[in-house]
Design an enzyme around this catalytic site. Structure first.
Site, PDB file in Angstrom:
ATOM      1  N   GLN A  21       0.836  -1.125   0.102  1.00  0.00           N
ATOM      2  CA  GLN A  21       0.197   0.013  -0.061  1.00  0.00           C
ATOM      3  C   GLN A  21       0.982   1.347  -0.133  1.00  0.00           C
ATOM      4  O   GLN A  21       1.640   1.357   0.992  1.00  0.00           O
ATOM      5  CB  GLN A  21      -1.062  -0.037   1.397  1.00  0.00           C
ATOM      6  CG  GLN A  21      -1.771  -1.311   1.362  1.00  0.00           C
ATOM      7  CD  GLN A  21      -1.229  -2.221   2.182  1.00  0.00           C
ATOM      8  OE1 GLN A  21      -0.281  -2.800   1.945  1.00  0.00           O
ATOM      9  NE2 GLN A  21      -2.130  -2.814   3.174  1.00  0.00           N
TER      10      GLN A  21
ATOM     11  N   ARG B 294     -13.036  -5.524  -7.010  1.00  0.00           N
ATOM     12  CA  ARG B 294     -13.418  -6.456  -5.853  1.00  0.00           C
ATOM     13  C   ARG B 294     -14.074  -5.842  -4.612  1.00  0.00           C
ATOM     14  O   ARG B 294     -13.755  -4.723  -4.145  1.00  0.00           O
ATOM     15  CB  ARG B 294     -12.220  -7.359  -5.497  1.00  0.00           C
ATOM     16  CG  ARG B 294     -10.766  -6.747  -4.921  1.00  0.00           C
ATOM     17  CD  ARG B 294      -9.710  -7.736  -4.572  1.00  0.00           C
ATOM     18  NE  ARG B 294      -8.647  -7.104  -3.908  1.00  0.00           N
ATOM     19  CZ  ARG B 294      -7.895  -7.762  -3.100  1.00  0.00           C
ATOM     20  NH1 ARG B 294      -8.254  -8.783  -2.803  1.00  0.00           N
ATOM     21  NH2 ARG B 294      -6.877  -6.925  -2.536  1.00  0.00           N
TER      22      ARG B 294
ATOM     23  N   GLN C   3      -0.074  -0.040  -5.871  1.00  0.00           N
ATOM     24  CA  GLN C   3      -1.137  -0.393  -4.918  1.00  0.00           C
ATOM     25  C   GLN C   3      -1.870   0.842  -4.185  1.00  0.00           C
ATOM     26  O   GLN C   3      -0.938   1.380  -3.508  1.00  0.00           O
ATOM     27  CB  GLN C   3      -0.680  -1.590  -3.969  1.00  0.00           C
ATOM     28  CG  GLN C   3      -1.927  -2.097  -3.145  1.00  0.00           C
ATOM     29  CD  GLN C   3      -1.593  -2.961  -2.213  1.00  0.00           C
ATOM     30  OE1 GLN C   3      -0.585  -3.900  -2.745  1.00  0.00           O
ATOM     31  NE2 GLN C   3      -2.396  -3.380  -1.391  1.00  0.00           N
ATOM     32  N   ASP C   4      -3.059   0.833  -4.397  1.00  0.00           N
ATOM     33  CA  ASP C   4      -3.970   1.941  -3.763  1.00  0.00           C
ATOM     34  C   ASP C   4      -3.492   3.313  -3.978  1.00  0.00           C
ATOM     35  O   ASP C   4      -3.451   4.074  -3.370  1.00  0.00           O
ATOM     36  CB  ASP C   4      -3.642   1.945  -2.189  1.00  0.00           C
ATOM     37  CG  ASP C   4      -4.207   0.485  -1.337  1.00  0.00           C
ATOM     38  OD1 ASP C   4      -5.090  -0.171  -2.250  1.00  0.00           O
ATOM     39  OD2 ASP C   4      -4.364   0.363  -0.082  1.00  0.00           O
TER      40      ASP C   4
ATOM     41  N   ASP D 158      -6.092  -2.731  -6.165  1.00  0.00           N
ATOM     42  CA  ASP D 158      -7.284  -1.951  -5.660  1.00  0.00           C
ATOM     43  C   ASP D 158      -6.667  -0.413  -5.872  1.00  0.00           C
ATOM     44  O   ASP D 158      -6.982   0.505  -5.098  1.00  0.00           O
ATOM     45  CB  ASP D 158      -7.271  -2.136  -4.247  1.00  0.00           C
ATOM     46  CG  ASP D 158      -7.542  -3.537  -3.809  1.00  0.00           C
ATOM     47  OD1 ASP D 158      -8.029  -4.344  -4.691  1.00  0.00           O
ATOM     48  OD2 ASP D 158      -7.159  -4.074  -2.797  1.00  0.00           O
TER      49      ASP D 158
END
Length: 573
Positions: free
Chosen positions: A372, A479, A394-395, A416
């Protein structure tokens, strides 16, 4: 690491772990609950008796005429009726608006009682990550208390016109959704840090979380309640005359000019070469007046600025613009692997109402192995981002809470990489999934709605989705992070990179709860076919036009008037 286990992200604990946690928590809850059941049962019995007596005297369709009967009618609409009965029983009102106002003070008082736990528990741990998670709790709970003050002020200053004022109802629903999200963010940070006292905090905050949910349910079901109370309801919306603008209606004419004119006059200019007023963004932030009601403009000249910038809730009506999303860049590298909680990894984080950004880039260079690592986080209500770039892995982009609008922006990432629990519309944006680490797959979105009455979700409209690089990893539209995750992709061109299933499970071999809402509508491109999509109960491969319209700018985030004021273009339908 492989597949889902390599993606355990910000508060993203899988369902099996949550089940184990709930079993442990349940034992303590039983002890506490038994002692409360008799009291609550007594309250409910008295209230029900009052209602039955009233109905026997005057018929089953009577308007609730006693405070006890009114509380029954109001609390029957909530997720947690027992806590609703026990907390609102002393309101002594039969007016649903007065009961709602009383419920806001109940939440505020409950949050005030638990707000000191962060200092207390910080003294009980030597783990730095846990201490930082507690700091996040302190920040977001303070924001929640501030937001509740906004709610109460809106009610108290609005006279008796709440019923007719659609704008104020939208505001209250948004702000209460944010109060719930703020509390959930505290839990997420503590989960992420593996805090040993997580159970204690959940129990400590049980009342405040349930009370917030109850208040949101009351304002969300106001029309039904008014029918029960036989109060006429004629909701009035002031839509303004800006539907042809490229920005939503709440963006003022003056802000529209700032977003579209070539060189808006800045209050402060940032330039690395010394040709401006200051050389860093943080030096510019130090000049911003707190709680400003007028626009404060920061011009960021071309250059790469290596710093982390936080504009807390007191920095309102700030605009930041640069010389272009690829030349004026704010870059950081904070990440979870090196010991920073996800919420705090953001290169730039904003929370004050009315933030705007244009022609500027936000970057996190930590890379895929650092997990993250947020490039930009926004909890700013009625915030607008125009021709910006968000670049990380990520993120990447964290639309945390409140109402947000992104137009003609680039978003690049792996896992994500658009996540959070705001009400957000991304329109005419370019979304670029990129190659992650070996054995990882790519998920474009992870939405975090936790309460059925929250007016939150991710709406992706008229965008393009194409690979950023040589993308070979399995790639999905998203998701479901939380139980009521809501994401709609519509009128978007989807490249051939997409896995035909379209969406990924959060937990392997386990379909998500039926309460999620995932949908697609009129998408084009080689990845748009829904023939082989997932068969989840909460997924809709197609929508009717009226269903899709609930997620366009005008219905989902515009409310009454805020976007046109910024002058960023938007498509109202």
């Amino acid at each position: 690491m492989d597949t889902i286990n390599s993606f355990k992200g910000y508060g993203k604990v899988d369902e099996l772990e949550q089940q184990a946690f709930r079993k442990k928590t349940r034992k303590r809850l039983i002890i506490i609950s038994i002692s409360a059941v008799l009291l609550i049962g007594l309250i409910v019995g008295v209230v029900a008796g009052t209602v039955i007596h009233s109905k026997n005297k005057s018929g089953s369709d009577d308007v609730p005429t006693s405070p006890a009967a009114a509380i029954v009618a109001v609390c029957s609409m909530t997720q947690y009726p027992d806590s609703c009965y026990s907390s609102l029983g002393s309101s002594e009102s039969t007016d649903p608006e007065r009961i709602f106002l009383f419920s806001l003070t109940v939440i505020k008082n409950s949050l005030r009682k638990v707000s000191t736990f962060t200092d207390e528990y910080a003294n009980k741990t030597d783990t730095q990550l846990v201490k930082e998670a507690l700091n996040i709790c302190a920040t977001v709970l303070d924001d929640a208390a501030d937001t509740l003050e906004d709610c109460i002020s809106s009610m108290q200053n609005g006279g008796n016109n709440l019923i007719a004022n659609g704008s104020r109802i939208d505001d209250l629903k948004t702000w209460l959704s944010t109060v719930i999200t703020d509390q959930e963010t505290c839990f997420d940070a503590l989960y992420e840090s593996n805090a040993s006292f997580m159970e204690d905090i959940k129990l400590l905050m049980k009342n405040s979380t349930e009370y917030a949910s109850n208040s949101l349910a009351i304002i969300s079901k106001l029309q039904s309640l008014l029918g029960t109370f036989k109060i006429p309801f004629h909701r009035r919306r002031l839509l303004g005359a800006a539907e042809e603008s490229i920005f939503p209606a709440w963006v003022s004419a003056g802000d529209r000019r700032l977003l579209q004119q070539n060189n808006p006059k800045p209050n402060v200019t940032v330039a690395k070469d010394g040709s401006g007023d200051v050389t860093t963004l943080n030096a510019a932030v130090a000049r911003i007046p707190k709680k400003s009601k007028t626009r404060f403009v920061i011009y960021v000249k071309a250059g790469i600025y290596l710093e982390n910038v936080v504009l807390d809730k007191s920095y309102t009506n700030v605009m930041m613009y640069g010389d272009g999303k690829d030349v004026s860049i704010i870059s950081g590298s904070k990440n979870f692997v090196d010991g920073t909680p996800t919420f705090s990894t953001a290169t730039v984080g904003v929370a004050g109402k009315g933030f705007m950004a244009r022609d500027i880039g936000f970057k996190n260079t930590a890379g895929p192995s650092k997990h993250q690592a947020v490039a930009f986080r926004s909890g700013s209500d009625q915030s607008v981002f125009y021709r910006c770039k968000f670049d990380a892995f990520q993120d990447t982009l964290y639309p945390h809470s409140n109402r947000q609008f992104y137009r003609q922006c680039d978003i690049i990432g792996t896992v994500d990489f658009i996540f959070g629990n705001s009400a957000v519309v991304l329109q005419n944006c370019s979304i670029f999934p990129r190659q992650p680490n070996p054995k990882q797959f790519v998920t474009i979105t992870a939405q975090g709605k936790v309460d059925p009455n929250q007016n939150t979700g991710i709406s992706i409209q008229r965008c393009t989705m194409s690979p950023f690089d040589n993308l070979t990893a399995q790639t999905y539209l998203g998701r479901p992070w939380k139980a009521y995750a809501t994401t709609v992709v519509m009128q978007t061109n989807i490249g051939g990179f997409l896995n035909p299933l379209g969406w990924a499970r959060w937990v392997q071999n386990s379909d998500p709860p039926k309460t999620i809402f995932y949908a697609e509508y009129q998408n084009t491109g080689p990845g748009a076919s829904t023939r082989d999509r997932v068969k989840w109960a909460g997924y809709k491969p197609s929508l009717t036009p009226s269903e899709a319209n609930k997620y366009n700018v005008q219905s989902f985030i515009q409310g009454s008037s805020w976007l046109p004021a910024t002058s960023v273009a938007f498509d109202s339908t």
